[in-house]
Design a protein around this motif. Sequence first.
Motif, PDB file in Angstrom:
ATOM      1  N   ASN A  87       0.820  -1.201   0.000  1.00  0.00           N
ATOM      2  CA  ASN A  87       0.000   0.000   0.000  1.00  0.00           C
ATOM      3  C   ASN A  87       0.864   1.266   0.000  1.00  0.00           C
ATOM      4  O   ASN A  87       1.597   1.539   0.954  1.00  0.00           O
ATOM      5  N   ASP A 116       0.066   4.420   0.265  1.00  0.00           N
ATOM      6  CA  ASP A 116      -0.260   5.414   1.299  1.00  0.00           C
ATOM      7  C   ASP A 116       0.431   5.071   2.623  1.00  0.00           C
ATOM      8  O   ASP A 116       0.923   5.958   3.311  1.00  0.00           O
ATOM      9  N   LYS A 120       4.010   5.983   2.196  1.00  0.00           N
ATOM     10  CA  LYS A 120       4.181   7.445   2.259  1.00  0.00           C
ATOM     11  C   LYS A 120       4.146   7.930   3.703  1.00  0.00           C
ATOM     12  O   LYS A 120       4.881   8.834   4.089  1.00  0.00           O
ATOM     13  N   THR A 121       3.239   7.351   4.501  1.00  0.00           N
ATOM     14  CA  THR A 121       3.091   7.802   5.888  1.00  0.00           C
ATOM     15  C   THR A 121       4.319   7.455   6.721  1.00  0.00           C
ATOM     16  O   THR A 121       4.808   8.276   7.497  1.00  0.00           O
TER      17      THR A 121
END
Length: 219
Positions: free
Chosen positions: A194, A196, A199-200
Motif C-alpha cells: 500500500n 499510502d 508514504k506515511t
Amino acid sequence: MFLEVDIYKKLSEFDLDVHFKIDEICLGVMGPSGSGKSMTLKCIAGIETPDSGRIVLDGRVLYDSNQHINLSPQERNIGYMFQNYALFPNMTVYDNIASPLVARRLDKTIIHDSVIRLMKELHIEGLEKRYPRQLSGGQKQRVALARLLIYNAEAILLDEPFSALDEDLKGELLKEMKTKLDAYHRPVVFVSHNKDEIKTLSHEMYIIKKGEMIHEEIS
Ligand SMILES: Nc1ncnc2c1ncn2[C@@H]1O[C@H](COP(=O)(O)OP(=O)(O)OP(=O)(O)O)[C@@H](O)[C@H]1O
C-alpha cells in the motif's frame, strides 16, 4: 546506526539480488506478490540464509558468506513483525509481550513495568490475562507491536503489519506506529503493498521486482 544489505539467493523462479544501505530511517519496500519482499526480510532477520553476500548492522557483521559468519536470529537483535502477528498461542498477552525480556533474563520488576507502560501506550491495558485467540485482529497487532518495541532491537523489520485490518483500525495503528518509529532512530525496513502506508511511514522507497530492488522517489 546503519544497516547494510548485499544478498544473493537463488529462488524457485528467479534470483534474489538485493543491495541497500540505510541509516536511521524507515525504508519502504513495495512490489508485486512473490517478488521477494518477505524473503529479503527473512534473510536479514536470520530466519533464511542467502547463498552469498554480507549483512552488517552498525558495524556488526551478521552474515558474511566469505567469512562464514551467520549469526542466529537471537544474536542479530533485530525486531521482526510478520504478516500474521505470530503471537505465541499458548501464552497470555502479558507473557507474549514480556517474552523478549524474559529471554534476556531481566529483573521481574523491570519486565512488569515495561509491559504495563507499553500496554498503556498502545491502548491494550486490561488484556493482560487473555490469550491471542480471545483478541480481535487489531488487538493482536497491538500486542505484536508491544512485543516488538519492548526490547532494544537494533533494527526493525515490518512485513505487511496492517494487512489484516479494516481501514479505520489501520489508520489508527498507522498513526501509533508512526509516533513510535519517529522516536526510534534506528534502521527500519517496512514492506507493504500500500503506497499510502509507505508514504506515511517511510523516508525512502524501493520497488522490488523479481528479486531486484529499484530506488523510487516517494511522490
Ligand atoms: N525457501 C524458499 N526457497 C526457494 N524459493 C522460495 C522459498 N520461499 C519462497 N520462495 C519463492 O521466492 C519468491 C519470493 O517469495 P516472497 O515470500 O519473498 O514474496 P513476497 O514478495 O513477500 O510476496 P507476498 O507479497 O505475496 O507476500 C516466490 O516465488 C516464492 O515462491
